[in-house]
Design an enzyme around this catalytic site. Structure first.
Site, PDB file in Angstrom:
ATOM      1  N   LYS A  22      -2.297 -83.254 -47.394  1.00  0.00           N
ATOM      2  CA  LYS A  22      -3.361 -82.454 -46.805  1.00  0.00           C
ATOM      3  C   LYS A  22      -3.431 -82.763 -45.314  1.00  0.00           C
ATOM      4  O   LYS A  22      -3.711 -83.898 -44.914  1.00  0.00           O
ATOM      5  CB  LYS A  22      -4.688 -82.771 -47.482  1.00  0.00           C
ATOM      6  CG  LYS A  22      -5.845 -81.984 -46.899  1.00  0.00           C
ATOM      7  CD  LYS A  22      -7.119 -82.223 -47.666  1.00  0.00           C
ATOM      8  CE  LYS A  22      -8.274 -81.515 -47.003  1.00  0.00           C
ATOM      9  NZ  LYS A  22      -9.539 -81.787 -47.685  1.00  0.00           N
TER      10      LYS A  22
ATOM     11  N   LYS B 287      -1.170 -78.537 -48.351  1.00  0.00           N
ATOM     12  CA  LYS B 287      -2.311 -77.754 -47.858  1.00  0.00           C
ATOM     13  C   LYS B 287      -2.480 -77.962 -46.379  1.00  0.00           C
ATOM     14  O   LYS B 287      -2.493 -79.124 -45.955  1.00  0.00           O
ATOM     15  CB  LYS B 287      -3.558 -78.221 -48.606  1.00  0.00           C
ATOM     16  CG  LYS B 287      -4.851 -77.605 -48.140  1.00  0.00           C
ATOM     17  CD  LYS B 287      -6.015 -78.277 -48.801  1.00  0.00           C
ATOM     18  CE  LYS B 287      -7.287 -77.731 -48.194  1.00  0.00           C
ATOM     19  NZ  LYS B 287      -8.448 -78.427 -48.641  1.00  0.00           N
TER      20      LYS B 287
HETATM   21  C1  PBG Z   1     -12.568 -81.091 -48.046  1.00  0.00           C
HETATM   22  C2  PBG Z   1     -11.825 -79.861 -48.419  1.00  0.00           C
HETATM   23  C3  PBG Z   1     -11.270 -78.963 -47.522  1.00  0.00           C
HETATM   24  C4  PBG Z   1     -10.753 -77.931 -48.278  1.00  0.00           C
HETATM   25  C5  PBG Z   1     -10.948 -78.233 -49.628  1.00  0.00           C
HETATM   26  N1  PBG Z   1     -11.624 -79.445 -49.702  1.00  0.00           N
HETATM   27  C6  PBG Z   1     -11.106 -78.930 -46.069  1.00  0.00           C
HETATM   28  C7  PBG Z   1     -11.671 -79.905 -45.148  1.00  0.00           C
HETATM   29  O1  PBG Z   1     -11.020 -80.900 -44.825  1.00  0.00           O
HETATM   30  O2  PBG Z   1     -12.785 -79.682 -44.664  1.00  0.00           O
HETATM   31  C8  PBG Z   1     -10.090 -76.726 -47.659  1.00  0.00           C
HETATM   32  C9  PBG Z   1     -10.254 -75.458 -48.331  1.00  0.00           C
HETATM   33  C10 PBG Z   1     -10.088 -74.250 -47.500  1.00  0.00           C
HETATM   34  O3  PBG Z   1     -10.053 -74.232 -46.262  1.00  0.00           O
HETATM   35  O4  PBG Z   1      -9.989 -73.206 -48.136  1.00  0.00           O
HETATM   36  N2  PBG Z   1     -12.403 -82.163 -48.877  1.00  0.00           N
HETATM   37 ZN    ZN Z   2     -13.877 -83.656 -48.220  1.00  0.00          ZN
END
Ligand code: PBG
Ligand code: ZN
Length: 311
Positions: free
Chosen positions: A178, A234
């Site tokens: 991520k 992601k």
């Molecule tokens: C946070 C989280 C994020 C997403 C899912 N869980 C992003 C972040 O770091 O703020 C991203 C999902 C999206 O942008 O659709 N734990």
């Molecule tokens: Zn988070």
């Protein structure tokens, strides 16, 4: 000939639909940038899932957004209750994955708790809380728990918590690669999870730097060793290289997240008549499968069958 010679195909069965369920809301609210996506009340969530299910979308990723934000007394009850209600309403017809993180629960919006000086995210105490959350969601009936926090060692902690409670049938999908991305914008508004106030200014100290693909690979292989059942990359389109490399280095199934910012980008361009939105989504989804993903988390999951058929 084109039908016969396609090297990859995308199927509606590969899709997972995200949902936001928000405590204390009077009525469902649309999410800016994501047409057709809502911040749901617990009742509107059931209605929306039921409608999707009838139309064939049977896999969801749930984001619980509690009303009261905290620094130390975390409960996870609200989200656990939503899982129970989904399970009671739809039984095994619905596959329920649940996002495991703290950013919608903390006052400062970070994915973990802070140290005493409030300068850093404290890894160990965050991991303890995340494992407690995952256990609670699994006990509530989730089919899959999906930690998205990026703390070190959370996969092994969650794996152990599940094992100790005889919950080995629950899948563990790790957001393993991520990145520290700008493509999360609309999500953070929907999930009330933008970092602000105490602690670091952003998530750069725990999410992966876009210039470090090897870090993503290393973190993913580590999560595999720690007991993850599914790995994830992601965002999707900006990190196809990472997805492809990872698929060559692991035998685990791979998920990709078409994030809110990626999804909104296509939708906005389509709304401005600058491109064909459904066809652009199909093109992006095809790229994900080509690069090695089996599972696609997309805000357009409920449209996948229709868009794929039209393409
Ligand atoms: C946070 C989280 C994020 C997403 C899912 N869980 C992003 C972040 O770091 O703020 C991203 C999902 C999206 O942008 O659709 N734990
Ligand atoms: Zn988070």
């Amino acid at each position: 000939m084109r039908e016969l010679t396609a090297e990859v195909r995308v199927a509606p069965q590969q899709f997972i639909q995200p949902h936001f369920v928000v405590e204390g809301l009077a009525a469902a609210e649309p999410v800016d940038g994501l047409p057709g996506v809502f911040r749901d009340t617990h009742d509107s969530l059931l209605g929306r899932v039921e409608k999707d299910l009838k139309a064939g979308t049977n896999k969801v990723l749930l984001f619980g957004v509690p009303q009261h934000k905290t620094q130390q007394s975390f409960e996870f009850d609200f989200t656990a209750r939503q899982i129970e209600r989904l399970r009671e309403s739809f039984g095994d017809a619905l596959w329920v994955a649940v996002d495991v993180c703290l950013c919608s629960y903390t006052q400062h919006g970070h994915c973990g708790v802070l140290d005493h000086a409030e300068r850093h995210v404290h890894n160990e105490s965050s991991v303890e809380l995340l494992a407690a959350a995952a256990l609670k969601y699994a006990q509530a009936g989730a089919d899959c728990v999906a930690p998205s926090d990026m703390m070190d060692g959370r996969v092994v902690a969650i794996r152990k918590a599940l094992q100790d409670d005889d919950l080995d049938h629950v899948a563990l999908m790790s957001y393993s690669a991520k990145f520290h991305s700008r493509f999360y914008g609309p999500f953070r508004v929907a999930a009330e999870s933008a970092p602000g106030g105490a602690g670091p200014r952003d998530r750069a100290s725990y999410q992966i730097d876009p210039a470090r693909p090897k870090d993503a690979l290393r973190a993913s292989l580590r999560d595999a060793e720690e007991g993850a059942d599914v790995l994830m990359v992601k965002p999707g389109l900006p990190y196809l290289d990472v997805l492809q490399t990872l698929s060559q280095h692991t035998q685990l199934p791979l998920a990709v997240y078409q994030t809110s910012g990626e999804y909104a980008g296509i939708e906005l361009a389509a709304a401005a008549n600058l491109m064909d939105g459904p066809a652009a989504h199909v093109e992006a989804w095809t790229a994900f499968v080509r690069a090695g993903a089996q599972m696609i988390i997309s805000y357009g999951a409920r449209h996948a069958a229709r868009y794929l058929q039209a393409a």
